[in-house]
Design an enzyme around this catalytic site. Sequence first.
Site, PDB file in Angstrom:
ATOM      1  N   GLU A   1       7.168  -1.712   9.611  1.00  0.00           N
ATOM      2  CA  GLU A   1       6.669  -3.019   9.195  1.00  0.00           C
ATOM      3  C   GLU A   1       7.586  -4.129   9.675  1.00  0.00           C
ATOM      4  O   GLU A   1       7.138  -5.222  10.024  1.00  0.00           O
ATOM      5  CB  GLU A   1       6.494  -3.059   7.674  1.00  0.00           C
ATOM      6  CG  GLU A   1       5.344  -2.190   7.147  1.00  0.00           C
ATOM      7  CD  GLU A   1       5.623  -0.697   7.181  1.00  0.00           C
ATOM      8  OE1 GLU A   1       6.802  -0.318   7.344  1.00  0.00           O
ATOM      9  OE2 GLU A   1       4.680   0.095   7.050  1.00  0.00           O
TER      10      GLU A   1
ATOM     11  N   HIS B   1       0.580   2.234  -4.078  1.00  0.00           N
ATOM     12  CA  HIS B   1      -0.644   1.702  -3.475  1.00  0.00           C
ATOM     13  C   HIS B   1      -1.307   0.694  -4.405  1.00  0.00           C
ATOM     14  O   HIS B   1      -2.515   0.499  -4.347  1.00  0.00           O
ATOM     15  CB  HIS B   1      -1.654   2.817  -3.165  1.00  0.00           C
ATOM     16  CG  HIS B   1      -1.125   3.901  -2.281  1.00  0.00           C
ATOM     17  ND1 HIS B   1      -0.479   5.000  -2.771  1.00  0.00           N
ATOM     18  CD2 HIS B   1      -1.155   4.042  -0.941  1.00  0.00           C
ATOM     19  CE1 HIS B   1      -0.123   5.789  -1.771  1.00  0.00           C
ATOM     20  NE2 HIS B   1      -0.510   5.237  -0.644  1.00  0.00           N
TER      21      HIS B   1
END
Lengths: 334, 412
Positions: free
Chosen positions: A57, A126
């Site tokens: 990322e 998540h």
Amino acid sequence: MTMIEALRDAMDVALERDPSVVVFGEDVGYFGGVFRCTAGLQEKYGEERVFDTPISESAIVGAAIGMAAHGMRPCVEVQFADYMYPAYDQITQEAARLRHRSNGQFTCPLVIRMPTGGGIYGGQTHSQSPEALFTHVAGLKTVVPSNPQDAKGLLIAAIEDPDPVIFLEPKRLYNGPFHGDHTGKSVSWASDARGDVREGYYKTPLGKARVTREGAAVTVLAYGTMVYVAEAAVQNSGIDAEVIDLRTLLPLDLETIVTSVEKTGRCVIVHEATKTSGFGAELIAEVQEACFYHLEAPIERVCGWDAPYPHAQEWDYFPGPDRIERALRKVLEV
Amino acid sequence: MTDRKVKLTYPHPPARPGEDPDFSGITIPEAGLLDVPPLDLDARGSRPYANGLIRVLDDDGNAVGPWAEYLGEDTETLMRRGLRDMLRMRAIDRRMMTAQRQGKTSFYMQCTGEEAVGCAFQRQMEPGDMNFPTYRQQTLLVAADYPLEMMFGQFYSNDLDPLNGRQLPVLHSARDFGFFTISGNLGTQYVQAVGWAMANALSGDRKIATAWIGDGATASNDFHGALLMASVYQPPVILNVVNNQWAISTYTGVATGKARTYAARMRGYGIPSLRVDGNDFLAVAAVARWARRRMREGFGPVGVEWFTYRVAAHSSSDDPSAYRPKDDGAAWPLGDPIERLKTHMIAKGLWSEERHAQAQAQILDEVTQVQKRVEAHGTLVNPPPTNPADIFKDVYAEMPDHLRRQRQEMGY
Ligand SMILES: Cc1ncc(C[n+]2csc(CCOP(=O)(O)OP(=O)(O)O)c2C)c(N)n1
Ligand SMILES: [Mg+2]
């Protein structure tokens, strides 16, 4: 249109109109994203415009910053907001400050999309809602759409914005509105007016909230999934509440908020993120500063508990309609 | 003028849906070619191992070469156990995928095709060694004889779950079985393993750490930080990369770039590294044994790339038919780990097709029985009552006042 299709449509429009727009991220290219938001875009625009990246990322965002500084307009995806942390340095120390520290020599017109929030049994990695980690940083804009119409218009506006925009997509709303009852039947966007998305180019301005339900008794401030959960709570309670969907957290549409609270004299703030130092704290501060003499009761917050997001206890954790209804009644008691 | 001589490259898998599987780009050296290096192998000396492929089982199922001699005294027990462990893992995967499809749990991840890696590895470790695994290494638990009741309890988040339902299915934690708590955030465990191994060295406890990561996640910052820390301080850590060719839909080439192998990349950090046929149970066992011995002698870290193939979908949420050819897994040139060990054992006269079929049925039955017993404690279909107040436990050692207030607000 679903929110997924609306977001895809926004990127399609942007890619079509502006050759400097590029879209990339993990599984974003050939496959079209794990949530399918970029499906078909690589086929249509080619690999130079839409491509897969390594699982880093910080590299995704760092490279996007370099491109943006050069003059391109990257719109990158972080697969889940929970996975933005390796990029946090690049986002907060770099993207947010290029303009300021270079005195405008370098700028960063960059969009970072990330699915946010819970309600899908995703457990602690998540389900997170990290919006306050972005709103706390000078130089970033933070957007949280709650429906397909807004998602498309806001994403196009974000891509055209001259500054970095964090675009948080409530994943529980991707396929339909969610009113907070996980045992109920799932609803699709096809049966909701807000799923009716205009074709082609349009923008929904950043920094403008929307009153989704008018009322006189109490103002409810919400964004993302919580807009629907709040609406459900209002409906269940029969209370004449005004619900405001903030849409953009920063810049914040204080005018719409103040107008409403001055009318109702009461305010309930709802978010999924943990309570302590959450965005709700900022909202309370702003509201009391601007509306102190209009307030009839202490402002209430309904938020995620201050604990990691659990898997099995998801619905004990999720701030559902019952908790919101209790808060509505509490502010009306005074 | 734009300069189109300067162009970017975008790695592609050899075949996509609708095309035939194509592994012609993969060079597979003969089994038995590479010898067993000295335990104090250095990075420079590891070059042939980092670019080659250590194999023991040849295409006919014979165990050949120097590594075949490196399996210890009792290879028969090793193989029988290994076969049982792998069959058990596959049975668990099969039962749990079905259960997930029936809505009994929210999520599941299989390791089909990769069973040999964890099963063979774990049996070479010693009590007290700590694995830092990813979600694809349930094999380490199976081969550590982790009670299946706890494993299934975790899948179903019921009262048999040692983690009280807090974690996503498959994200186990089992300290007593040498299994560090799994994070959903890729890569983080890799450098933590290095720190654990530094503590092993500092405390002189004679234990080691093992780090695990997938090919895709080698892109993470923590992978590189781990290699550097290990290279600098030389702690007793085995740095494993499980190269199963895919990261969800992303082809492994997007993580390797122009590097030759992941082992070569680790070698670039000054860490001696080997590449091993991960579908060859005996090769995995031999190399794990060698690596563990090296740790004991204090010769520092070692990198191992386990070369394998992710036969199943990434997870229960994934459908690989959208990005790779159908039957890609069946065409993998290094075969199936269970079949290969079975063939070898039959050739050695230790096993037969009948006994295999019998064992398979028996293990599936055992696993099914455990599963049924655990399901009686509740699944997502018949959820057990949760204990909401548990959310507030273990956030801190001592619950601060603001959490106590929130718990009260919740009604507990
Ligand atoms: C920091 C971070 N980014 C992204 C993800 C989403 N994600 C989960 S698994 C995965 C692919 C990992 O592939 P690989 O490392 O090859 O392991 P494999 O699944 O093949 O075992 C991705 C991108 C994540 N969990 N964490
Ligand atoms: Mg992989």
